[in-house]
Design a protein around this motif. Structure first.
Motif, PDB file in Angstrom:
ATOM      1  N   ASP A 134     -56.774 -61.442 -21.903  1.00  0.00           N
ATOM      2  CA  ASP A 134     -58.208 -61.366 -22.170  1.00  0.00           C
ATOM      3  C   ASP A 134     -59.020 -61.150 -20.903  1.00  0.00           C
ATOM      4  OD1 ASP A 134     -57.818 -61.828 -24.918  1.00  0.00           O
ATOM      5  OD2 ASP A 134     -57.747 -63.996 -24.590  1.00  0.00           O
ATOM      6  N   LYS A 135     -58.534 -61.710 -19.789  1.00  0.00           N
ATOM      7  CA  LYS A 135     -59.262 -61.603 -18.525  1.00  0.00           C
ATOM      8  C   LYS A 135     -58.253 -61.623 -17.393  1.00  0.00           C
ATOM      9  CE  LYS A 135     -63.309 -63.432 -17.933  1.00  0.00           C
ATOM     10  NZ  LYS A 135     -64.498 -64.308 -17.678  1.00  0.00           N
ATOM     11  N   ALA A 136     -58.522 -60.841 -16.336  1.00  0.00           N
ATOM     12  CA  ALA A 136     -57.581 -60.752 -15.222  1.00  0.00           C
ATOM     13  C   ALA A 136     -58.326 -60.597 -13.909  1.00  0.00           C
ATOM     14  CB  ALA A 136     -56.639 -59.567 -15.409  1.00  0.00           C
ATOM     15  N   HIS A 137     -57.665 -61.051 -12.838  1.00  0.00           N
ATOM     16  CA  HIS A 137     -58.088 -60.722 -11.484  1.00  0.00           C
ATOM     17  C   HIS A 137     -57.520 -59.341 -11.176  1.00  0.00           C
ATOM     18  CE1 HIS A 137     -59.439 -64.835 -10.634  1.00  0.00           C
ATOM     19  NE2 HIS A 137     -58.323 -65.257 -11.191  1.00  0.00           N
ATOM     20  N   LEU A 138     -58.377 -58.358 -10.946  1.00  0.00           N
ATOM     21  CA  LEU A 138     -57.915 -57.005 -10.688  1.00  0.00           C
ATOM     22  C   LEU A 138     -57.870 -56.743  -9.186  1.00  0.00           C
ATOM     23  CD1 LEU A 138     -59.816 -54.892 -13.387  1.00  0.00           C
ATOM     24  CD2 LEU A 138     -57.582 -56.015 -13.546  1.00  0.00           C
ATOM     25  N   VAL A 139     -56.733 -56.267  -8.719  1.00  0.00           N
ATOM     26  CA  VAL A 139     -56.558 -55.873  -7.326  1.00  0.00           C
ATOM     27  C   VAL A 139     -56.190 -54.399  -7.335  1.00  0.00           C
ATOM     28  CG1 VAL A 139     -55.267 -56.237  -5.189  1.00  0.00           C
ATOM     29  CG2 VAL A 139     -55.775 -58.187  -6.690  1.00  0.00           C
ATOM     30  N   GLY A 140     -57.056 -53.561  -6.787  1.00  0.00           N
ATOM     31  CA  GLY A 140     -56.812 -52.127  -6.801  1.00  0.00           C
ATOM     32  C   GLY A 140     -56.833 -51.544  -5.412  1.00  0.00           C
ATOM     33  N   HIS A 141     -56.014 -50.511  -5.222  1.00  0.00           N
ATOM     34  CA  HIS A 141     -55.947 -49.811  -3.938  1.00  0.00           C
ATOM     35  C   HIS A 141     -56.386 -48.369  -4.121  1.00  0.00           C
ATOM     36  CE1 HIS A 141     -53.497 -47.247  -1.073  1.00  0.00           C
ATOM     37  NE2 HIS A 141     -54.384 -47.847  -0.306  1.00  0.00           N
ATOM     38  N   SER A 142     -57.332 -47.911  -3.301  1.00  0.00           N
ATOM     39  CA  SER A 142     -57.739 -46.513  -3.258  1.00  0.00           C
ATOM     40  C   SER A 142     -58.211 -46.044  -4.641  1.00  0.00           C
ATOM     41  CB  SER A 142     -56.586 -45.666  -2.715  1.00  0.00           C
ATOM     42  OG  SER A 142     -57.014 -44.379  -2.368  1.00  0.00           O
TER      43      SER A 142
END
Length: 374
Positions: free
Chosen positions: A201-209
């Protein structure tokens, strides 16, 4: 401290079964702290500094430089200076005997393996690790032409305290090569569909570029699904991008062509290995892979500029903690795009790092991600 502690050959990435100490950074008898770089570890994929997981005195180098050792093998011993050498010798002998009897690295045997999720008839490859926790999981989203293995130094550390899922974006890695329009809207919807399919339902998003721009677009479209954002060298904050890199990643068909393009990713060009280039070339030879990369590149970076700029919409996300991590020596997307962001956004500029700070400043990036997610 009176205990004796083992430091073992770490496991960097799914495919790593052995490695070697390329060079010792800390000498025997040196006091070390958690996070101190103690040795350069070389694998077939990459060479990088290994940070000590414990504090104490580095009493013994067990591994010789350039000695091939399996994952989990003893490479060093840490103990208080008052511990007699005889006890160190006995500890090493017991460890070596037990390790030999085990027949294999426990760490290597226990490694998670990727799985495929069917998302509306399209497969998304992902790797899940860590235990179920009360809070939201961490989801890792790689950049253009990458895959979930880009998080080889990140996911294992985060998984010690969180449930962590790294995925391959459509058109990348082991995911389906059908990318639709290939723009941020379609890529972020694919990630949102993956989260729904996993019951997240909910997440910590870690994205690169590019993955950071995908995460940011997802947060703007569905803010209730995002607990926090960590954006590493993000696309989406300005028009400038190195068109030679994006074009080269699509067009290069030989290792000699690809290696200088890969070199643009790092401040330390020596991190580019033959295997790194060969792995990417093998991926590009898969049916549909080249066309998928070309479509994504054109949709997002055609003409040598970024097409969708989300900077002006950041105030819409005031209720979501956001941090930006950038390598000062980034040759792909200039770190100056971190200037002038809303004051509530944490900005961390890292020296001795280019476009891949999670591979060049591993410890600091991992600490920042955990500080956001804990």
């Amino acid at each position: 401290m009176t205990a004796i502690h083992a430091i073992t050959m770490p496991k960097f990435g799914l495919a790593m079964t052995e490695g070697k100490v390329a060079a010792w950074i800390k000498a025997e008898g040196t006091p070390i702290k958690v996070g101190d770089e103690i040795a350069d570890i070389e694998t077939t994929k990459i060479t990088n500094a290994y940070e000590s997981p414990i504090e104490g005195t580095l009493r013994r180098h067990v591994a010789a430089e350039q000695e091939d050792l399996p994952v989990g093998a003893l490479i060093a011993v840490v103990a208080d200076g008052a511990v007699p050498d005889g006890e160190i010798d006995a500890f090493i002998a017991r460890f070596q005997e037990d390790f030999a009897q085990s027949g294999a690295s426990v760490e290597g045997a226990a490694s998670p393996v990727p799985a495929l999720a069917d998302i509306g008839g399209r497969n998304i490859r992902y790797l899940e690790s860590g235990a179920e926790q009360a809070g939201p999981p961490i989801v890792l989203i790689h950049g253009f032409s990458g895959d979930l293995n880009n998080w080889m130094f990140t996911q294992p550390v985060l998984a010690e305290r969180h449930r962590v899922l790294a995925l391959d974006l459509p058109g990348h890695g082991g995911s389906a090569k059908q990318v639709g329009t290939g723009d941020l809207a379609s890529l972020s919807e694919a990630v949102a569909a993956f989260l729904r399919a996993q019951g997240i339902d909910k997440a910590h998003l870690v994205g690169h570029s590019l993955g950071a721009a995908v995460a940011l677009r997802l947060a703007l479209d569905a803010p209730a699904r995002v607990a926090s954002l960590t954006l590493i060298c993000p696309a989406g904050l300005g028009a400038e991008i190195n068109g030679e890199f994006t074009t080269g990643m699509v067009d290069a068909s030989r290792r000699k062509q690809l290696e200088p393009i890969l070199g643009m990713l790092f401040a330390d060009k020596s991190l580019v290995s033959r295997d790194m280039a060969e792995d990417l070339l093998r991926f590009k030879r898969l049916d549909g892979a080249q066309a998928a990369l070309a479509a994504i590149a054109e949709a997002n970076f055609g003409g040598g500029r970024q097409h969708e700029i989300l900077r002006g919409r950041l105030p819409e996300l005031r209720n979501i903690p956001i941090q930006v991590i950038w390598g000062i020596e980034d040759e792909i997307i200039p770190a100056r795009q971190a200037e002038g962001l809303p004051p509530e956004i944490g900005v961390h500029l890292l020296s001795k790092a280019g476009h891949m700070p999670h591979m060049e400043q591993i410890g600091e990036v991992n600490r920042l991600i955990l500080a956001q997610a804990d």
